[in-house]
Design an enzyme around this catalytic site. Structure first.
Site, short mmCIF file in Angstrom:
data_model
loop_
_atom_site.label_atom_id
_atom_site.label_comp_id
_atom_site.label_asym_id
_atom_site.label_seq_id
_atom_site.Cartn_x
_atom_site.Cartn_y
_atom_site.Cartn_z
N ASP A 77 -27.06 -26.99 14.61
CA ASP A 77 -28.36 -27.13 15.13
C ASP A 77 -28.70 -26.85 16.50
OD1 ASP A 77 -27.11 -29.49 15.35
OD2 ASP A 77 -29.23 -30.42 15.85
N GLU A 143 -26.92 -32.79 15.38
CA GLU A 143 -26.41 -33.25 16.43
C GLU A 143 -27.21 -33.39 17.47
OE1 GLU A 143 -24.49 -33.14 20.61
OE2 GLU A 143 -25.90 -31.84 19.72
#
Length: 487
Positions: A77, A143
């Site tokens: 991400d 994350e």
């Protein structure tokens, strides 16, 4: 020049692919599919776990099958921040461009955090020009907003004993530790009141601040839009009755807020005094951040009377608590010179459904007790203001191990390649390494990467020459680990 024409060609061609794939946190479906398709295309084994993490395995170079398995680790991400409010990160590719020695974008985050780490990992799997042992390339989800992938990694996903985290942002530095963190959410419940008819209403807005990473940039003294807005509102409220109908600032827990605004009302007889106060406030702030926040813009414009305002008790408590809430560096490390030990970020202020206002702060520290100490201070403050307070699960720090074998390998490889000793450091930003250690305590880990600047902001950029150095360094580390099995 296009990105695909840059060197190292293999890494940049994969990075360019990644910039075209929407991948906001918690919406990694498209990048996950890209990874699985990449594995299939190159006849590599791949697996996923219940969290949505992906592992791709590459066999060792012939003759090095018995070498230690190395895990290359990054996250799928990216932080989604844009100067253009119409930019849709769920559907639109990142407009990455080459600008001299930098790759940057046209007003959005670049996603080199951690797209370049993912690209290098994938390139390492398929490049047959260097010697390596077995490789496990591990890619986590979410994350940036919760480390969900690292928290919930499947027990059978990682088998290697050495992990190279490729999520750092400074060439010439090898990281062997990081801070832990926890988020705190403070929620105000308000009642709606009729907007006074004898009030004049303004939209106060702060825009164009630098923002940045709430870990990596917190020590730079950049302005926090939420803090500045609260400061002005407190100044006005200390003299006159203030009505608030709208307030909004910041977006992400791990980004320093770049913009904030509020729609407020004051009695019509006080409008000129408030404008004078604003002019004085602008002059003060511009002087305080002279030479730093050069793009800062503070405006006030008249708006129509809103349908409602917050009840006065909530208005007063909200303004006072936001103004009093700490932001920035709380203490510096006594063990590692120049390292921020503890910090807090007044990250966002949002009006939510059911007449609530949500204030999010993010605390970091390399000392676990101090991380919770600052979180408890935030709790005490907002409880006094009448809010309800909850804390996230948090994530642990990664304690430095100066005897780490892989640290010595990575250090020697860098010096062999570039003739200088890399700095061995800990980082105030959060990495997933601490969480991996809770489930895989045998792991020996380091983190390194190319030079990135202004991550988590639309000014994010990547220094092109350092990507080649990063790539050469990664390959030599993998080769040295493989060759160690022959000794």
């Amino acid at each position: 020049m296009d990105i695909k024409d840059l060197q190292p060609a293999l890494v940049f061609s994969i990075f360019e692919d990644i910039t075209k794939i929407p991948r906001p946190s918690k919406k990694e479906e498209k990048i996950r599919q890209y990874l699985l398709d990449f594995a299939k295309k190159h006849n590599l084994e791949a697996k996923t776990d219940k969290a949505g993490n992906v592992m791709i395995l590459a066999p060792a170079t012939k003759g090095y099958e018995n070498a230690p398995t190395v895990v290359l680790q990054g996250h799928m991400d990216m932080v989604c921040e844009s100067n253009d409010k119409s930019f849709d990160f769920t559907t639109m590719p990142i407009p990455a461009v080459v600008d001299g020695d930098w790759v940057r974008t046209k007003g959005t985050t670049l996603g080199a955090d951690n797209g370049i780490g993912v690209a290098a990992s994938l390139a390492a799997l398929i490049d047959d020009s260097y010697v390596h042992g077995p490789i496990e390339a591990f890619f986590t989800v979410d994350e940036e907003t919760g480390m969900t992938g690292a928290f919930n990694v499947g027990k059978d996903m990682i088998t290697g004993n050495i992990l190279l985290n490729l999520d750092s942002e400074d060439d010439g530095e090898i990281f062997v530790g990081c801070a832990g963190g926890v988020d705190t959410v403070c929620t105000f419940k308000y009642s709606r009141s009729y907007a006074p008819v004898d009030f004049l209403y303004f939209r106060i807005a702060l825009e164009g601040l630098l923002g940045g990473h709430s870990g990596g940039d917190i020590h730079l003294g950049r302005a926090n839009a939420n803090k500045l807005l609260a400061r002005f509102l407190f100044n006005v409220q200390s003299k006159y009755e203030v009505a608030i109908s709208e307030i909004d600032g910041g977006n992400l827990r791990n980004a320093i807020p770049r913009a904030a605004h509020a729609v407020i009302g004051v009695h019509t007889s006080k409008k000129e005094q408030v404008r004078v106060m604003l002019n004085k406030f602008i002059a003060e702030v511009e002087n305080e951040f002279k030479g730093l926040e050069t793009g800062m813009k503070i405006t006030m414009e008249t708006v129509d009377k809103p349908d409602f305002v917050l009840d006065q008790t909530t208005t007063v408590n909200l303004i006072r608590s936001l103004y009093a809430s700490p932001h920035g560096v709380m203490s510096m490390s006594r063990e590692l010179e120049g390292l921020v030990e503890t910090s807090t970020n007044l990250a966002s202020v949002k009006m939510r459904p059911e007449n609530t206002i949500e204030v999010v702060t993010s605390q970091r520290s390399s000392v676990e007790s101090r991380k919770w100490d600052i979180a408890m201070q935030i709790e005490a403050l907002f409880l006094l203001a009448g809010a309800t307070v909850t804390h996230g699960e948090g994530y642990p720090g990664w304690a430095p191990n100066m005897d780490s074998p892989i640290m010595h390998v990575a250090r020697d490889a860098y010096k062999e390649l570039f003739g200088v000793e890399p700095a061995i450091k800990a980082i105030h930003a959060g990495l997933e390494c601490g969480l991996f250690l809770t489930k895989f305590p045998h792991l020996d880990m380091v983190s390194f990467g190319p030079t990135l600047r202004d991550v988590h902001s639309p000014s994010e950029r990547m220094l092109i020459p350092t990507v080649q150095k990063f790539w050469d360094h990664l390959k030599l580390v993998l080769t040295k680990v493989a060759e160690s099995s022959k000794k």
